[in-house]
Design a protein around this motif. Structure first.
Motif, short mmCIF file in Angstrom:
data_model
loop_
_atom_site.label_atom_id
_atom_site.label_comp_id
_atom_site.label_asym_id
_atom_site.label_seq_id
_atom_site.Cartn_x
_atom_site.Cartn_y
_atom_site.Cartn_z
N ALA A 175 7.09 85.69 -10.59
CA ALA A 175 6.45 84.77 -11.54
C ALA A 175 6.76 83.34 -11.13
O ALA A 175 7.86 82.83 -11.34
N GLY A 176 5.81 82.73 -10.48
CA GLY A 176 5.96 81.35 -10.05
C GLY A 176 6.80 81.18 -8.80
O GLY A 176 7.25 80.07 -8.51
N VAL A 177 6.99 82.26 -8.04
CA VAL A 177 7.73 82.16 -6.77
C VAL A 177 6.77 81.68 -5.69
O VAL A 177 5.72 82.28 -5.46
N ARG A 178 7.16 80.60 -5.02
CA ARG A 178 6.30 80.03 -3.98
C ARG A 178 7.17 79.34 -2.94
O ARG A 178 8.41 79.28 -3.09
N ALA A 237 0.86 84.25 -4.26
CA ALA A 237 0.41 83.47 -3.10
C ALA A 237 -1.12 83.42 -3.06
O ALA A 237 -1.74 83.63 -2.03
N GLY A 238 -1.70 83.15 -4.22
CA GLY A 238 -3.14 83.25 -4.32
C GLY A 238 -3.87 81.93 -4.50
O GLY A 238 -3.25 80.88 -4.73
N LYS A 239 -5.16 82.01 -4.36
CA LYS A 239 -6.03 80.86 -4.59
C LYS A 239 -7.39 81.39 -5.03
O LYS A 239 -7.76 82.54 -4.75
N TRP A 240 -8.12 80.57 -5.75
CA TRP A 240 -9.47 80.94 -6.16
C TRP A 240 -10.45 80.43 -5.12
O TRP A 240 -10.40 79.27 -4.71
#
Length: 247
Positions: free
Chosen positions: A177-180, A199-202
């Motif tokens: 949760a919120g690891v980046r 590690a996503g993006k739209w």
């Protein structure tokens, strides 16, 4: 070296995460619901095309983790399907109405899973007593617990995560949760052995024709012309940070 697990919402995303250095995949559907059980077709194709360990989530709906009898029976069927397809593990979680781990149902899940490694997901963060829940999961033989330390993000919950890690012989603690990349060092310094990241993006839809007057969603503000995908560069960056730390 710390294990990097990436949450993926399609077979293509799982392939991308594997190419970028992920160690393991959590395979889900429905990102806006926080992850639901993938379809049989996605399960089958991902099992055939992805070489690193993939653990599908078993979650029949969004919302809480206290399930009806019908929902639970469907979950058991999905556990058996994942096992029959040859997956090495799965991700699941069941609570009772009082916020405790539903020990009876989890025992049935463990029996159905057999040799598969079972991860108890962030239902753990909705438990009334996290230390008691952790002891129950240890007794059940759960392999790992995915947790944000019962906070909105794993960074905010790092104190509880450290406390859980200190339990010798307990399930592996996987921070999520919120690891980046920007905060990954915090978890490595805390002794976290496994981290979980979307590690996503739209990304925009390939559709050229769009009907602005019609929506398939109950949310009038939903963007139906974009989809969630793995950011390969973000995965590679996190993997590089972990590798440097291990040198």
């Amino acid at each position: 070296m710390t294990v990097l697990e990436i949450c993926c919402y399609s077979m293509e995303c799982a392939e991308s995460a594997e190419r970028s250095g992920a160690d393991r995949i959590e395979l889900c559907a429905a990102p806006l619901e926080g992850g639901l059980t993938p379809s049989y077709g996605v399960l089958k194709s991902t099992r055939e095309r992805v070489s690193i360990p993939v653990h599908p989530i078993i979650r029949p709906r969004g919302g809480d983790f206290c399930y009806t009898e019908g929902e639970f029976l469907a979950m058991l069927d999905d556990v058996r399907t994942v096992r029959e397809l040859g997956y090495p593990g799965l991700v699941i979680g069941v609570l009772d109405a009082d916020g405790n781990v539903d020990k009876t149902r989890m025992q049935q899940i463990m029996t159905a899973a057999g040799p598969l490694a079972v991860t108890f997901h962030r239902a753990f963060d909705m438990c009334a007593n996290p230390l008691e829940a952790f002891e129950t999961l240890a007794e059940l033989g759960v392999a790992r617990v995915l947790t944000s330390g019962q906070k909105a993000s794993a960074e905010k919950g790092l104190s509880l995560i450290r406390e859980l890690i200190a339990h010798a012989g307990a399930p592996i603690i996987m921070a999520g949760a919120g690891v980046r990349a920007s905060n990954l060092e915090l978890f490595l310094e805390a002794g976290v052995k496994e981290v979980h990241s979307s590690a996503g993006k739209w990304i925009p839809s390939a559709m050229r024709y769009r009907n602005p007057g019609l929506s398939m969603s109950t949310d009038p503000d939903a963007d139906e012309y974009s989809r969630y995908a793995v950011d390969a560069a973000a995965v590679a960056q996190m993997k590089a940070i972990i590798a440097r730390r291990a040198e």
